[in-house]
Design an enzyme around this catalytic site. Structure first.
Site, PDB file in Angstrom:
ATOM      1  N   HIS A 151       0.887  -1.386   0.036  1.00 49.13           N
ATOM      2  CA  HIS A 151      -0.022   0.078  -0.019  1.00 49.13           C
ATOM      3  C   HIS A 151       0.894   1.383   0.051  1.00 49.13           C
ATOM      4  O   HIS A 151       1.601   1.525   0.697  1.00 49.13           O
ATOM      5  CB  HIS A 151      -0.915  -0.048   1.305  1.00 49.13           C
ATOM      6  CG  HIS A 151      -2.036   1.012   1.258  1.00 49.13           C
ATOM      7  ND1 HIS A 151      -1.860   2.368   1.316  1.00 49.13           N
ATOM      8  CD2 HIS A 151      -3.331   0.667   1.131  1.00 49.13           C
ATOM      9  CE1 HIS A 151      -3.123   2.662   1.304  1.00 49.13           C
ATOM     10  NE2 HIS A 151      -4.016   1.864   1.342  1.00 49.13           N
ATOM     11  N   LYS A 584     -15.591   4.610  -5.155  1.00 49.03           N
ATOM     12  CA  LYS A 584     -14.864   5.472  -6.093  1.00 49.03           C
ATOM     13  C   LYS A 584     -16.036   5.882  -7.254  1.00 49.03           C
ATOM     14  O   LYS A 584     -16.331   6.977  -7.810  1.00 49.03           O
ATOM     15  CB  LYS A 584     -13.760   5.346  -6.756  1.00 49.03           C
ATOM     16  CG  LYS A 584     -13.040   6.548  -7.554  1.00 49.03           C
ATOM     17  CD  LYS A 584     -11.770   6.318  -7.873  1.00 49.03           C
ATOM     18  CE  LYS A 584     -11.328   5.313  -8.952  1.00 49.03           C
ATOM     19  NZ  LYS A 584     -11.865   5.625 -10.331  1.00 49.03           N
TER      20      LYS A 584
END
Length: 923
Positions: A151, A584
């Site tokens: 990440h 999103k």
């Protein structure tokens, strides 16, 4: 640094205040010594002015901040960024220690178990008539698995994490031990040394992170926490079952396991190659073997039992006789001799698997273990022998933990998942058909015809590819990865790599394409009784995909050949749900609601086909990517969707906050287990009696929220310009924080941006838009239509429905970390004032409306009213997060005006690091 930190002044928080003051004083002393009094005073002035701006939204404070920060030279910029980053991190350490302190105090006082703990879960089960035997039987087929993923927001170096762990240990010593004045002084001096070392250590990498770096970062948490604390979590569960139910102490089956994507996830990451995947597995295995060798060596020092004083079992004596140890001094110490033999076999196993020979060489040659079961058997021989002569207490120490570690981690440590985008598979399969059979046009076929081609080829034993043909780089690369997977199965066993995840699954053919590719490398055996060596796992990630996932799985299970393949996997099918991309795509409320609806439909489809469902939740760190407290999230799942089977991704700085401290790490693992038990056995997620009405309300609100979100993000032409200017998204991409590119395509479109940098950017700018936008409009529209009765219904939903309660609780948390004052400073980076006000004005209005609706439904008058611990934590850190935001705005302005000096870039990177680690769930 000043000790004037606004933490609550309750007696139980006094130790926290003292720790914060101590670390602040030592950091301030270090700053004075290393940078001078003027720099120290500068940092203090910035801190006090930022506090004033937050408290009063004072224009004078804002002007003063801008004046100070704009005038910083490069050296001062770095010093200020480092100072506030360190104190944010030190505040986190003090908070973690206080959590441990309060938990120990709670246990010592004999208080009722806290919600989310294992004792609480078992108490609830007992109240509902569920016994210890029922729990153990249930766990025989269960799987609870946190999965670590790489990440870009996990930007801290291992050197920094090691220093922070040392500070935590030294603070714990002050708290848990009675120290003399001299010992206290020594402890403080040790803290001072660590802080000075950290100050003189580079905080950020000077090079782009590689996948190999990410692999090592992930492995650090096994050494910090998992290898020691996961066996302790098992032991606690066993002991609790024994104590709570007053039954025979049962052996709990190995249901809690760890997974990883780091080195196997190649969706959009060209740097994950077959060599990298092989390296990941080899490093996993090496860490496991290193741990076992170290523990066996320690046991050899501890088990000095003499045959003159105890009577070992015949099996133990045979094990000792097989050892290469012939030292006369240990002739009467069979346990030591047996352990020396086990050490030699482990060393031989490590060498056979290609690992470096351990520093402590074995005393002689011994055969390698064929698999972990042989290692477990020999440990069991020692345990059973000890128990046979009244030494059970010895067997319940280090040996018990090692035995559990060997059972859970094996010789591969953790499962490594493979992941690739369905579009890549389609390209490769089309090429195989064209080159192997001369059939072109596969990609243009409709879904039904694709299935026909694929099923016919999968059922054919002969391979489709030829060793005499050349293939494109894409096809060759994918086939090399799969050949490596087959090699990994042969070397390390199927448990090392049992899963293949298909990103952007839209139809059955997306899964059959993977089956065909697996057949090409021998990981699928065709024939009348076909066998599949890996689970093929669809990932549904957009709103549209979530809405059709039930029909896709229904069609898949209706294929007799796939059911035959599934039979070889125990009729268990895993499905992954993507929280990030759905958010999103559709916004916070719609994403969560569609995920919930998808789970309900999947439960129905799987039950109809007699297939066991395992859900893999692709949750990120932040609420906008499905994050938030795992306990509440699991309990909020629809009935039947957990059923003892759950995998959850752990990402970003959340990994460090959850697992860098061993005690907190163990508690987080236990919380996952407690939640899985309650959700599976107590049916916690059902809104009794009013489900249909509640669902209708959420469906209506979701539609309104979806329209509000899409209108801003995708249908307002100027939004993209605002986003790229008012957040650090461009700098995140340019600074190469992680190994993966920030976007799937270099188009600049929101659609092509990855969900992680999308959420991360809004978090850094303190807008947190993906975690709340659209809810206010949706709730307001519902109340305008339904009036007072509508508000009463929403309040009732909040009280009685775990899903809606968790939805609002997470939104409350993310809103508490947002700050419109700071966000307005980021918005000022937008050059066009008309555009700025057009977009930011809408964001500001929706924020106020969302907060109004949140408070109206929950009845609270301030953020985190029902979570005082988190509220205190954020208040502790706020004076040190805010200055980092203000500094970041100033640096972004400089950078975008053409100041590309290395100090400016480093300063931006440092502020990204500091804000991410301080917020703790920013990406």
């Amino acid at each position: 640094m000043s000790s004037a930190v606004p933490v609550p002044s309750t007696d139980k928080d006094l130790p926290l205040r003292e720790d914060v003051r101590l670390l602040g004083r030592l950091l301030g002393d270090t700053l004075r010594e290393q940078e001078g009094e003027a720099q120290f005073q500068l940092v203090e002035t910035i801190r006090r002015t930022a506090v004033r701006f937050r408290r009063d939204q004072d224009p004078e404070a804002k002007a003063l901040l801008e004046q100070i920060l704009d005038r910083l030279d490069h050296r001062a910029t770095i010093a200020v960024a480092r100072a506030f980053t360190f104190f944010s991190q030190f505040s986190n350490i003090a908070e973690d220690q206080h959590h441990n302190r309060r938990r120990r105090a709670h246990l010592a006082a004999g208080s009722r178990p806290q919600e989310g703990s294992l004792p609480y879960a078992l108490e609830r089960l007992k109240e509902n008539g569920i016994g210890a035997g029922d729990v153990v039987k249930f766990l025989e087929d269960a799987l609870v698995s946190p999965v670590l993923t790489a990440h870009p927001t996990e930007v801290q170096r291992k050197s920094t994490l090691d220093g922070q762990r040392l500070i935590a240990r030294l603070l714990s010593e002050r708290d848990r031990m009675t120290l003399t004045p001299e010992e206290l002084a020594e402890n403080e001096e040790a803290l001072r040394r660590v802080i000075l070392t950290l100050w003189q250590t580079r905080m950020i990498r000077s090079f782009r992170l590689t996948v190999q770096d990410e692999i090592e970062n992930g492995l650090a948490y096994y050494r910090y926490t998992f290898l020691a604390e996961l066996p302790r979590a098992y032991a606690e569960l066993e002991d609790l079952l024994c104590r709570e139910f007053q039954a025979d102490c049962p052996a709990v089956p190995p249901f809690l396991r760890l997974g990883s994507w780091i080195g196997g996830d190649r969706d959009g990451n060209p740097f994950v190659t077959d060599q990298v995947t092989r390296h990941a597995i080899e490093r996993h295995s090496a860490v496991a073997l290193e741990h076992y060798l170290g523990e066996i060596h320690q046991l050899g020092g501890e088990l000095s039992l003499s045959r003159r004083l105890v009577e070992p079992s015949h099996a133990l004596l045979e094990l000792a006789a097989a050892s290469p140890d012939r030292a006369e001094s240990r002739a009467d110490e069979p346990y030591r001799r047996a352990l020396i033999g086990i050490y030699a076999r482990l060393a031989a196993t490590a060498a056979e698997l290609g690992h470096t020979v351990p520093e402590r060489h074995p005393v002689g040659a011994a055969p390698a273990y064929r698999d972990p079961r042989e290692f477990l058997h020999e440990l069991d021989v020692i345990i059973e022998s000890l128990e046979s002569h009244g030494s059970k207490a010895i067997a319940r120490g280090r040996l018990r933990s090692l035995r559990r570690a060997a059972e859970v981690f094996g010789f591969h440590l953790a499962t490594l998942d493979l992941r690739q985008h369905s579009g890549v598979h389609e390209t490769v399969v089309a090429e195989l058909f064209e080159r192997g059979e001369g059939r072109s046009g596969y990609a243009g076929l409709d879904e039904a015809e694709k299935r026909r081609w694929l099923l016919a080829e999968i059922a054919t034993p002969r391979p489709l590819r030829s060793p005499y043909l050349d293939y494109s780089e894409t096809a060759a690369s994918e086939l090399r990865i799969l050949e490596t997977a087959a090699e990994i199965h042969r070397r390390f066993g199927p448990g090392a790599m049992p899963n293949y995840i298909v990103s952007k699954t839209e139809g059955v053919s997306d899964l059959l394409e993977v089956a065909l590719l697996l057949k090409e490398v021998g990981l699928l055996s065709a024939g009348e009784a076909p066998r599949l060596a890996l689970n093929i796992i669809p990932l549904f990630e957009t709103i549209a995909d979530l809405r059709t996932c039930g029909s896709v799985m229904d069609a898949l299970f209706s294929l007799p050949y796939y059911r035959s393949l599934l039979a070889s996997r125990g009729m268990t099918q895993e499905v992954m749900l993507g929280y990030s991309d759905s958010n999103k795509d559709g916004g916070y409320l719609t994403s969560n609601w569609e995920l919930h609806q998808a789970e309900i439909e999947l439960v129905r489809v799987f039950a109809r086909h007699g297939v066991r469902l395992r859900l893999f939740h692709g949750r990120g760190g932040t609420v906008g990517r499905g994050g938030g407290p795992a306990f509440q999230a699991i309990l909020a799942q629809p009935p039947g969707s957990v059923a003892g089977q759950i995998r959850i991704t752990e990402q970003g700085e959340v990994i460090a906050s959850k697992y860098s401290d061993p005690e907190i790490g163990r508690r987080n693992l236990e919380t996952l287990v407690a939640a899985a038990l309650q959700a599976s056995l107590l049916n916690a997620g059902h809104p009794d009696g009013r489900a249909a009405r509640y669902h209708d309300i959420l469906e209506t609100m979701s539609q309104a929220a979806f329209l509000a979100y899409r209108d801003l993000v995708y249908e307002t032409p100027e939004f993209r310009v605002f986003f790229q200017s008012a957040t650090p998204i461009r700098e995140i991409a340019e600074l190469h924080i992680g190994s993966r590119p920030a976007a799937r395509k270099k188009s600049g479109r929101i659609e092509d941006l990855r969900a992680i940098p999308w959420v991360f950017s809004w978090s850094l700018a303190r807008v947190m838009l993906p975690g709340w936008y659209g809810f206010g409009s949706a709730a307001r529209a519902f109340l305008d239509r339904e009036g007072v009765s509508g508000l009463a219904e929403l309040k009732e939903m909040y009280r009685s429905w775990p899903f809606f309660r968790a939805l609002l609780s997470n939104m409350d948390m993310v809103l508490s970390k947002s700050d419109l004052g700071i966000a307005s400073r980021y918005a000022e980076l937008v050059g066009d004032p008309v555009l700025r006000e057009k977009i930011f004005g809408r964001i500001r209005a929706e924020w106020h409306q969302t907060v109004e609706m949140l408070f109206a439904i929950t009845g609270q008058k301030e953020f985190l009213y029902d979570n005082p611990t988190l509220a205190r934590s954020f208040r502790t850190r706020t004076p040190y997060i805010d200055p980092l935001n203000h500094l970041q705005v100033a640096l972004l302005h400089r950078f975008r005006q053409g100041d590309t000096d290395d100090a400016v870039k480093r300063g931006i990177h440092l502020t990204i690091n500091g804000i991410a680690s301080a917020l703790r769930n920013s990406g």
